[in-house]
Design a protein around this motif. Structure first.
Motif, PDB file in Angstrom:
ATOM      1  N   LYS A   1      12.631  10.254  63.577  1.00 45.36           N
ATOM      2  CA  LYS A   1      11.276  10.815  63.421  1.00 45.36           C
ATOM      3  C   LYS A   1      11.016  11.271  61.992  1.00 45.36           C
ATOM      4  O   LYS A   1       9.994  10.962  61.387  1.00 45.36           O
ATOM      5  CB  LYS A   1      11.087  11.997  64.382  1.00 45.36           C
ATOM      6  CG  LYS A   1      10.846  11.539  65.803  1.00 45.36           C
ATOM      7  CD  LYS A   1      10.535  12.721  66.680  1.00 45.36           C
ATOM      8  CE  LYS A   1      11.265  12.562  68.008  1.00 45.36           C
ATOM      9  NZ  LYS A   1      11.947  13.721  68.477  1.00 45.36           N
ATOM     10  N   ILE A   2      11.962  12.031  61.471  1.00 47.96           N
ATOM     11  CA  ILE A   2      11.797  12.553  60.104  1.00 47.96           C
ATOM     12  C   ILE A   2      11.787  11.395  59.106  1.00 47.96           C
ATOM     13  O   ILE A   2      11.002  11.394  58.142  1.00 47.96           O
ATOM     14  CB  ILE A   2      12.944  13.544  59.759  1.00 47.96           C
ATOM     15  CG1 ILE A   2      12.942  14.718  60.741  1.00 47.96           C
ATOM     16  CG2 ILE A   2      12.877  14.003  58.327  1.00 47.96           C
ATOM     17  CD1 ILE A   2      12.104  15.889  60.336  1.00 47.96           C
ATOM     18  N   ALA A   3      12.628  10.397  59.346  1.00 49.22           N
ATOM     19  CA  ALA A   3      12.683   9.257  58.425  1.00 49.22           C
ATOM     20  C   ALA A   3      11.292   8.614  58.319  1.00 49.22           C
ATOM     21  O   ALA A   3      10.817   8.297  57.220  1.00 49.22           O
ATOM     22  CB  ALA A   3      13.704   8.244  58.918  1.00 49.22           C
ATOM     23  N   LYS A   4      10.665   8.459  59.466  1.00 52.80           N
ATOM     24  CA  LYS A   4       9.338   7.826  59.488  1.00 52.80           C
ATOM     25  C   LYS A   4       8.354   8.648  58.643  1.00 52.80           C
ATOM     26  O   LYS A   4       7.612   8.110  57.814  1.00 52.80           O
ATOM     27  CB  LYS A   4       8.874   7.748  60.940  1.00 52.80           C
ATOM     28  CG  LYS A   4       7.727   6.787  61.192  1.00 52.80           C
ATOM     29  CD  LYS A   4       7.554   6.671  62.720  1.00 52.80           C
ATOM     30  CE  LYS A   4       6.282   5.989  63.130  1.00 52.80           C
ATOM     31  NZ  LYS A   4       5.976   4.735  62.588  1.00 52.80           N
ATOM     32  N   LYS A   5       8.420   9.958  58.864  1.00 52.82           N
ATOM     33  CA  LYS A   5       7.492  10.827  58.132  1.00 52.82           C
ATOM     34  C   LYS A   5       7.724  10.747  56.625  1.00 52.82           C
ATOM     35  O   LYS A   5       6.781  10.721  55.837  1.00 52.82           O
ATOM     36  CB  LYS A   5       7.671  12.284  58.578  1.00 52.82           C
ATOM     37  CG  LYS A   5       7.072  12.582  59.938  1.00 52.82           C
ATOM     38  CD  LYS A   5       7.132  14.075  60.186  1.00 52.82           C
ATOM     39  CE  LYS A   5       6.809  14.421  61.616  1.00 52.82           C
ATOM     40  NZ  LYS A   5       7.021  15.833  61.902  1.00 52.82           N
ATOM     41  N   ILE A   6       9.015  10.723  56.240  1.00 59.26           N
ATOM     42  CA  ILE A   6       9.318  10.676  54.798  1.00 59.26           C
ATOM     43  C   ILE A   6       8.753   9.394  54.192  1.00 59.26           C
ATOM     44  O   ILE A   6       8.104   9.413  53.142  1.00 59.26           O
ATOM     45  CB  ILE A   6      10.852  10.759  54.556  1.00 59.26           C
ATOM     46  CG1 ILE A   6      11.376  12.128  54.976  1.00 59.26           C
ATOM     47  CG2 ILE A   6      11.203  10.483  53.098  1.00 59.26           C
ATOM     48  CD1 ILE A   6      12.884  12.317  54.831  1.00 59.26           C
TER      49      ILE A   6
END
Ligand SMILES: Nc1ncnc2c1ncn2[C@@H]1O[C@H](COP(=O)(O)OP(=O)(O)OP(=O)(O)O)[C@@H](O)[C@H]1O
Length: 742
Positions: free
Chosen positions: A94-99
């Motif tokens: 999830k965080i990877a996508k946001k970054i």
């Protein structure tokens, strides 16, 4: 040589221990299978590989990689895959996508050079941004080090351990002296360090190599429980390891002695070689025991016989002759050993001794070598009992010193009486640390069953002290009526005397189920744990029943048993997260055990009233249950006794093992309602009487043995108590003679 560049789309196979990997690489215009030793590639990563095409009869055309380098991923998709691969704790899918949504192709640069900007992302606070930045930097550093280590044939599993130990000095430290790996890194022996060193061009006859080989051989002896080794034996073993001339080994031993890394001692025309810490420990333990035993005690203004009568009246029991003797001697001696098998009244005697001293206004502290033993002592005495490490305030000092005992000669334990239980488990080093912290004039009472397996660490401390006869020893030998009701206790004593146990007596607690093949044995154990014992006795298969086995490997070893038991007691389920570590799988709900002391591991007890308690320390032998596995954070949470919650990062999971089944050695000092044990063939060195005795005395309510009686008899008749080289007994005599001026 051909060069390809692309993104890792899938990792089909990875051998964690040597880095051999099969992966799918997507290049600009093709999708190819690549194979080779690539310990540090990750999903989504862009790499450049050099190698050649080969044809595999089953798998067809493949690209065989000779060398490879990472390339900063160039596509958005590549970056996202790379970041979400679980490589960086704190970043999951999830965080990877946001970054990537936020920073696009600059994402990697931001992580590397400008991690503060992570705060711009929804859901990332200051703490988390910092954690991610650190993890990313570490990951970069690890990569360089891994590639260096890989050149010398060191697998990634060890690479991580080496990095944890040496940090960014890894490369320089190994270049300077590769043999330090065998001293510093758990799991790397001399042979592996030697291979690396030889790859680096170190000479076969170099001092570094000879010294390392001698020290390694000496440590091998100590890991078998010896505190010293006769020089002859050491030279033989070290020479065959090093494959150099005998004189070189002999010279090496002399040089190490001059450098004071080892100690030579001539006893009865035999030269004994000690590794320095064991020598100091043995010497100090003998001096201190004699000193404590000879120091005049502050006299108690009591009539001991009257006190004993009073204690009898208060507890409405009549002490056995030796129990009275133990109480009496506790009053008059600086050091007292109380020994006896199960049910001989050790606990009852300790309780009376505590009461007698407390009635006189003396302070008493209680301790035992393991957390579980301390807990039992505490329950039996209704007083606080600590682990010896806690009692000595073992804690982290600074990076240089590491962990150390805060209690020693300078700041001794402040108590009139110190009682230690389960002393058979205490090795020479721990005994030394304990004695350092005991002031002359303090009464020291050592309690234990000398017929249990000796300590895992070196020395034969309890047996040596008893055999030396230099201090007062009281042996309790009466089995009380209440205890005689239990076949477990009766049989433990029979086995200890070399007699056959009573098996399958109706309505009793000691059973033997005949099974011939190993397969039948394991099937029966599974069925007992899953069906029969819970159904007929109401036991909880995971909490109450403990399978104990002599062996780690083989058909009836811990690994096989755990795999089978996990399958039936906590099967795969779509709602239960899992994490594969090496050969085994951890699954939410699994019973696990910590296998080494970790004094700095943090725990937290979450209480109903909202006030949480926090502390540090998880210890070898602590049991827990997997509570949560978080792929996003790369963490596994384990719930230990007393609801202590401990969070392990995935890289720390080698400190845990599945614990449906454990080895008998690991069970020392613990007790369980039910013990189930396979009785099968194994090496005679292992299948001994005191191993069987230790196993069955772990059970409080029920013992079920499964296997072939032939091997049960073999164990009972195998009274080989493996000889340990230990100089404590003789040294105690020497000190005493010296003091008496003989
Ligand atoms: N003098 C006595 N007279 C009668 N019963 C006794 C006496 N001393 C102890 N007992 C009883 O014998 C049983 C075993 O005693 P205790 O628990 O003290 O032994 P232990 O050596 O500590 O055993 P274990 O090592 O198995 O814990 C207990 O039920 C205890 O109440």
């Amino acid at each position: 040589m051909i060069t390809l560049q692309g993104t890792i789309e899938e990792i089909i196979y990875k051998n964690e221990s040597n880095g051999y990997t099969v992966a799918i690489l997507e290049t600009e215009d093709d999708v190819v299978t690549i194979v080779g030793y690539m310990p540090v590639i990750n999903l989504g990563e862009t790499i450049m590989v050099q190698g050649n095409w080969v044809y595999h009869s089953n798998y067809g055309q493949q690209f065989k990689v000779d060398t490879y380098q990472a390339v900063v991923p160039a596509s958005l998709n590549g970056i996202e895959k790379y970041l979400s691969s679980g490589l960086i704790p704190g970043i999951g899918p999830k965080i990877a996508k946001k970054i990537v949504e936020k920073f696009g192709l600059d994402s990697i640069d931001i992580l590397q050079y400008n991690p503060d900007r992570l705060l711009e992302i929804d859901g990332i606070g200051k703490k988390k941004a910092q954690k991610i930045a650190e993890a990313f930097a570490e990951q970069r550093e690890i990569r360089d080090i891994m590639i260096f280590l890989q050149e010398y044939g060191i697998s990634p599993t060890y690479g991580v351990r080496i990095y944890k130990k040496y940090g960014n000095e890894t490369i320089s430290k190994i270049r300077e002296n590769p043999y330090r790996l065998s001293e510093d890194i758990f799991g790397i022996g001399f042979k592996m360090a030697d291979k690396i060193a030889r790859n680096m061009g170190v000479d076969l006859r170099s001092d570094y190599r000879i010294f390392a080989g001698i020290k390694f051989t000496l440590m091998e002896f100590s890991s078998e429980g010896h505190t010293y080794v006769p020089k002859r034996e050491l030279v033989d073993k070290a020479q065959s390891l090093l494959e150099v001339e005998r004189e070189l080994v002999e010279d090496g031993i002399t040089a190490l002695a001059l450098k004071q890394e080892i100690q030579l001692e001539n006893v009865d025309n035999e030269i004994r070689v000690y590794y320095m810490p064991f020598y100091y420990a043995e010497a100090n333990v003998s001096k201190k025991i004699i000193e404590l035993a000879l120091t005049e005690l502050k006299e108690l203004d009591i009539n001991v016989e009257e006190e004993i009568n009073k204690l009898e009246r208060e507890s409405s029991i009549k002490f056995a002759k030796n129990q009275k003797e133990a109480i009496r001697q506790a009053v008059f001696n600086g050091v007292l050993v109380i020994t006896g098998g199960p049910g001989t009244g050790k606990t009852t005697t300790i309780n009376s001794i505590i009461k007698l001293f407390e009635n006189q206004g003396l302070s008493v502290v209680l301790a035992a070598p393991t957390g579980r033993a301390a807990k039992r002592m505490s329950e039996a005495t209704l007083r606080e009992a600590k682990t010896i490490h806690r009692l000595l305030e073992y804690s982290f000092v600074d990076d240089e010193t590491g962990m150390a005992f805060a209690r020693d000669e300078g700041t001794p334990i402040d108590s009139d009486v110190v009682i230690i239980d389960e002393v058979s488990m205490v090795d020479i080093l721990l005994m030394n640390n304990l004695l350092k912290a005991i002031m002359p004039g303090t009464r020291l009472i050592l309690v234990g069953d000398v017929d249990q397996l000796p300590s895992v660490g070196p020395g034969n401390v309890l047996r040596d002290i008893i055999d030396s006869k230099v201090v007062k020893v009281v042996k309790l030998n009466e089995i009380f009526r209440q205890a005689q009701e239990s076949m477990i206790i009766v049989n433990a004593h029979r086995i200890n005397k070399g007699e056959m146990p009573f098996l399958n007596v109706k309505d009793k607690d000691f059973f033997f189920i005949n099974k011939d093949s190993n397969k039948e044995v394991v099937d029966t154990i599974i069925e007992l744990c899953k069906e029969r014992l819970p159904k007929f006795y109401g036991y909880d298969p995971v909490k109450d029943i403990q399978v104990l086995t002599p062996m780690k490997k083989g058909d009836t070893g811990v690994n096989v048993l755990n795999e089978r038991l996990q399958d039936v007691l906590n099967p795969k389920h779509k709602l239960k997260n899992e994490k594969q570590v090496g050969e085994s799988i951890f699954r939410v709900g699994d019973k696990v055990m910590q296998i080494k002391n970790n004094y700095r591991m943090k725990w937290e007890i979450v209480k109903d009233d909202g006030i949480n308690e926090e502390g540090e320390g998880v210890f070898n032998g602590d049991f827990g249950y997997v509570y949560d596995i978080d792929e996003e954070e790369n963490e596994m949470t384990v719930l230990f006794d007393d609801n202590k919650k401990v969070v392990y990062s995935f890289s720390q999971l080698d400190e845990l093992k599945l614990a449906y089944a454990i080895t008998i050695h690991k069970s020392q000092g613990s007790e369980f309602p039910v013990v189930v044990m396979p009785i099968c063939w194994g090496p005679p060195m292992l299948l001994t009487r005191n191993l069987l005795y230790t196993a069955i005395t772990r059970a409080k309510e029920l013992v079920v043995l499964v296997g072939n009686k032939k091997f049960l008899y073999m164990m009972i008749n195998n009274n080989r108590i493996t000889k340990r080289y230990s100089g404590l007994n003789k040294r105690l005599h020497k000190v005493l003679e010296f003091i008496k001026g003989e």
